[in-house]
Design a protein around this motif. Sequence first.
Motif, short mmCIF file in Angstrom:
data_model
loop_
_atom_site.label_atom_id
_atom_site.label_comp_id
_atom_site.label_asym_id
_atom_site.label_seq_id
_atom_site.Cartn_x
_atom_site.Cartn_y
_atom_site.Cartn_z
N UNK A 79 0.82 -1.22 0.00
CA UNK A 79 0.00 0.00 0.00
C UNK A 79 0.85 1.26 0.00
N UNK A 80 2.11 1.15 0.41
CA UNK A 80 2.96 2.32 0.61
C UNK A 80 4.13 2.41 -0.37
N UNK A 81 4.16 1.51 -1.37
CA UNK A 81 5.30 1.46 -2.29
C UNK A 81 4.84 0.85 -3.61
N UNK A 82 5.48 1.25 -4.70
CA UNK A 82 5.13 0.72 -6.01
C UNK A 82 5.93 -0.55 -6.30
N UNK A 83 5.56 -1.63 -5.63
CA UNK A 83 6.15 -2.95 -5.83
C UNK A 83 5.02 -3.97 -5.92
N UNK A 84 5.27 -5.11 -6.57
CA UNK A 84 4.26 -6.17 -6.51
C UNK A 84 4.05 -6.59 -5.05
N UNK A 85 2.86 -7.00 -4.73
CA UNK A 85 2.53 -7.35 -3.34
C UNK A 85 3.45 -8.44 -2.80
N UNK A 86 3.76 -9.48 -3.61
CA UNK A 86 4.60 -10.57 -3.13
C UNK A 86 6.00 -10.07 -2.78
N UNK A 87 6.52 -9.10 -3.54
CA UNK A 87 7.85 -8.56 -3.26
C UNK A 87 7.82 -7.67 -2.02
N UNK A 88 6.80 -6.86 -1.89
CA UNK A 88 6.68 -6.02 -0.71
C UNK A 88 6.57 -6.89 0.55
N UNK A 89 5.86 -7.99 0.43
CA UNK A 89 5.67 -8.90 1.58
C UNK A 89 6.98 -9.58 1.98
N UNK A 90 7.80 -9.96 1.00
CA UNK A 90 9.02 -10.72 1.26
C UNK A 90 10.30 -9.90 1.14
N UNK A 91 10.16 -8.61 1.03
CA UNK A 91 11.25 -7.68 0.79
C UNK A 91 12.40 -7.84 1.80
N UNK A 92 12.10 -7.81 3.07
CA UNK A 92 13.15 -7.86 4.09
C UNK A 92 13.89 -9.18 4.04
N UNK A 93 13.18 -10.28 3.88
CA UNK A 93 13.82 -11.59 3.83
C UNK A 93 14.73 -11.72 2.60
N UNK A 94 14.22 -11.33 1.45
CA UNK A 94 14.99 -11.46 0.21
C UNK A 94 16.26 -10.62 0.26
N UNK A 95 16.12 -9.35 0.58
CA UNK A 95 17.27 -8.46 0.46
C UNK A 95 18.21 -8.53 1.67
N UNK A 96 17.72 -8.96 2.82
CA UNK A 96 18.62 -9.22 3.95
C UNK A 96 19.50 -10.42 3.63
N UNK A 97 18.91 -11.43 3.00
CA UNK A 97 19.69 -12.61 2.61
C UNK A 97 20.76 -12.25 1.59
N UNK A 98 20.39 -11.49 0.57
CA UNK A 98 21.37 -11.07 -0.44
C UNK A 98 22.47 -10.22 0.19
N UNK A 99 22.09 -9.32 1.08
CA UNK A 99 23.08 -8.48 1.77
C UNK A 99 24.02 -9.34 2.61
N UNK A 100 23.46 -10.30 3.35
CA UNK A 100 24.28 -11.16 4.21
C UNK A 100 25.29 -11.95 3.38
N UNK A 101 24.85 -12.48 2.26
CA UNK A 101 25.76 -13.22 1.37
C UNK A 101 26.87 -12.28 0.87
N UNK A 102 26.48 -11.11 0.40
CA UNK A 102 27.47 -10.14 -0.09
C UNK A 102 28.44 -9.74 1.00
N UNK A 103 27.94 -9.49 2.19
CA UNK A 103 28.79 -9.09 3.32
C UNK A 103 29.78 -10.19 3.67
N UNK A 104 29.31 -11.43 3.71
CA UNK A 104 30.21 -12.55 4.02
C UNK A 104 31.30 -12.67 2.97
N UNK A 105 30.92 -12.56 1.70
CA UNK A 105 31.92 -12.66 0.63
C UNK A 105 32.94 -11.52 0.73
#
Length: 115
Positions: A79-105
């Motif tokens: 409701x507060x961002x122009x993203x598909x609902x599924x992405x808005x719902x899973x946003x933190x999980x998806x991008x925290x995981x990608x960030x964690x992988x990048x940070x570890x590397x």
Amino acid sequence: MTKTTKLTLIKIIHTIIWFFFVAVIFYILYSGVFNKITVYTWIGIGLIILEGIVLLAFKMFCPLTLMARKYSDSEKENFDIFLPNWLAKNNKLIFTTIFAIGLIVVIIRTIYSLV
């Protein structure tokens, strides 16, 4: 300004900021994978950590989400961002995981470059 106009403005700003942070996260991952770690990589890591602190301070909500809530009763995740609902719902999980992988590397590459 109407409530709809205010909500639309918040959604535009929120989406732009979201794209910025996603770009930073992918830059961190890119830097680690291709061993192109620079001062910008560390600035990016700092920005993402700062974003995490802000989310923690606001009980895992973006301050813009809290502002947008004043102008919408929608139950949708996007409701507060122009993203598909599924992405808005899973946003933190998806991008925290990608960030964690990048940070570890990045950390592993940095440690091995010092040895």
